[in-house]
Design an enzyme around this catalytic site. Structure first.
Site, mmCIF file in Angstrom:
data_model
loop_
_atom_site.group_PDB
_atom_site.id
_atom_site.type_symbol
_atom_site.label_atom_id
_atom_site.label_comp_id
_atom_site.label_asym_id
_atom_site.label_seq_id
_atom_site.Cartn_x
_atom_site.Cartn_y
_atom_site.Cartn_z
ATOM 1 N N LYS A 110 0.721 -1.188 0.107
ATOM 2 C CA LYS A 110 -0.132 0.094 0.130
ATOM 3 C C LYS A 110 0.995 1.212 0.035
ATOM 4 O O LYS A 110 1.936 1.207 0.336
ATOM 5 C CB LYS A 110 -0.963 0.062 1.226
ATOM 6 C CG LYS A 110 -0.235 -0.031 2.512
ATOM 7 C CD LYS A 110 -1.213 -0.596 3.549
ATOM 8 C CE LYS A 110 -0.452 -0.816 4.891
ATOM 9 N NZ LYS A 110 0.830 -1.870 4.845
ATOM 10 N N TYR A 193 -2.625 4.600 6.927
ATOM 11 C CA TYR A 193 -2.856 3.516 7.995
ATOM 12 C C TYR A 193 -4.123 4.212 8.858
ATOM 13 O O TYR A 193 -5.189 3.445 9.189
ATOM 14 C CB TYR A 193 -1.701 3.333 8.957
ATOM 15 C CG TYR A 193 -0.665 2.629 8.484
ATOM 16 C CD1 TYR A 193 -0.672 1.260 8.816
ATOM 17 C CD2 TYR A 193 0.328 3.012 7.596
ATOM 18 C CE1 TYR A 193 0.446 0.273 8.056
ATOM 19 C CE2 TYR A 193 1.432 2.278 7.094
ATOM 20 C CZ TYR A 193 1.278 0.891 7.403
ATOM 21 O OH TYR A 193 2.344 0.077 6.732
#
Length: 377
Positions: A110, A193
């Site tokens: 990611k 996150y």
């Protein structure tokens, strides 16, 4: 186009063979050592343009190594079923599409990409080639974060009302995170996150966002690369999330979720080399629980290999990666235009659930080859 690979047939239905593309700090200190814990997965090849890395790491892990020019040759090997892409953010889309065209399953770090259009291109390429695409959301398998998911889904906290988080550290100058052409910036690297945690705890998608950027305090960042941001997200009429992320502040990694009956706070929530401390307060009664260090990358490999072997769609798939990228793009646009941004409706069919919990023993962190930590001492 290469033939469809769905069950690890090239490895005889046993271990799934992986090539790892990109041998930076995270790959060397976390991904490569994790294969020792992932019994259904095997490290077959390494891909890098750094000759020293190729030679030393190929010898260490007893596998072959290739340059980026030989990417398709590597993925065409009979013992390579999948590729773990740990390249700079702006390279994710190209190398995912090329992997799909070579018939290899893709486990991509990611952020999935740096634009919604690239995410959709990646999803389309993998769908067309009949290969699996998973985005490396390691916390979707991590015990402490899934304990919070369990509290939320059980209803013990009541109805979720607010989420707030802080995630920060001092980044080294000249790191890829400070550079525009590699997809640098605090939202792409650590803000994702906080955003992802808010989404899986609210079990919903943001409908409106607003972002505020900090200014570069010491000339560490290229123009257009944000060193810090404060973000506000509306998930529904009564669900708000805020988070602050910075590359120019002391280390933090915590979030708090507040419901109508209680709240939960997780410290070291996003880190992979630290213990986690979970504090839960329900009806004015508090308890604290500590979660020991564990390998967070091995579970990704174990889970994805099982998805390949069983021919099932992974939970953190391309749609999950797209959901974060579209929100990050809206936050960055909000900051530039100095106004809130509405997001079009987006339905996410799957989210992490407590049953995905997987704990593997911590790995020994090796000394990396020509790959410094991004964290400034």
């Amino acid at each position: 186009m290469a033939g469809k690979r769905t069950n690890g047939s090239k490895s005889g239905g046993r271990q799934i063979g992986y090539a790892v593309a990109g041998l930076g700090h995270i790959a060397q200190t976390a991904v490569l050592p994790a294969f020792k814990n992932a019994r259904n997965s095997r490290l077959v090849a390494l891909i890098s343009n750094d000759e020293e890395k190729r030679e030393k790491l190929a010898r260490k892990y007893r596998c072959d190594a290739y340059s980026y020019d030989d990417y398709e040759e590597c993925l065409g090997r009979d013992d390579v079923d999948a590729v773990y892409i740990a390249l700079p953010n702006t390279m994710h889309a190209e190398y995912t599409v090329r992997a799909a065209q070579a018939g290899a399953h893709v486990l991509c770090e990611k952020p999935m990409a740096t634009s919604e259009s690239d995410c959709r291109r990646m999803i389309g390429a993998c769908d067309e080639a009949g290969v699996r695409l998973m985005i490396a959301y390691r916390l979707h398998f991590e015990p402490a974060n899934l304990e919070v998911v369990k509290l939320v889904t059980s209803g013990r906290l009541g109805e979720a009302r607010s989420f707030n988080s802080h995630f920060s550290y001092q980044v080294k100058p000249d790191n890829v995170r400070t550079q525009a052409d590699t997809g640098g910036g605090v939202l792409w690297d650590i803000g994702i996150y906080c955003l992802n945690a808010a989404r899986y705890l609210f079990r919903a998608e943001p409908v409106e966002v607003m972002g505020f950027a900090a200014r570069d305090a010491d000339g560490r960042f290229e123009p257009g690369v944000e060193p810090g941001m404060s973000c506000l997200l509306r998930f529904g009429p009564s669900q708000l999330a805020t988070f602050n992320v910075s590359f120019q502040a002391a280390p933090t990694a915590t979030y708090r979720l507040v419901g109508t009956r209680g709240d939960v706070c997780l410290d070291q929530a996003y880190e992979y080399q630290a213990e986690r401390v979970l504090e839960v307060t329900i009806d004015d009664r508090s308890r604290t629980r500590t979660f020991s260090k564990s390998d967070q990358f091995g579970p990704e490999l174990v889970y994805f290999s099982e998805c390949i072997r069983r021919e099932v769609e992974p939970e953190p798939n391309g749609e999950e990666g797209l959901a974060d990228v579209r929100a990050i793009e809206a936050l960055l646009r909000s900051e530039r235009e100095e106004r809130p941004m509405r997001l079009p409706p987006f339905k996410r069919r799957a989210r992490p659930v407590p049953g995905m919990r997987m704990r593997l023993p911590p790995v020994r962190v090796p000394e990396p080859v020509s790959a410094d930590s991004p964290v400034a001492e």
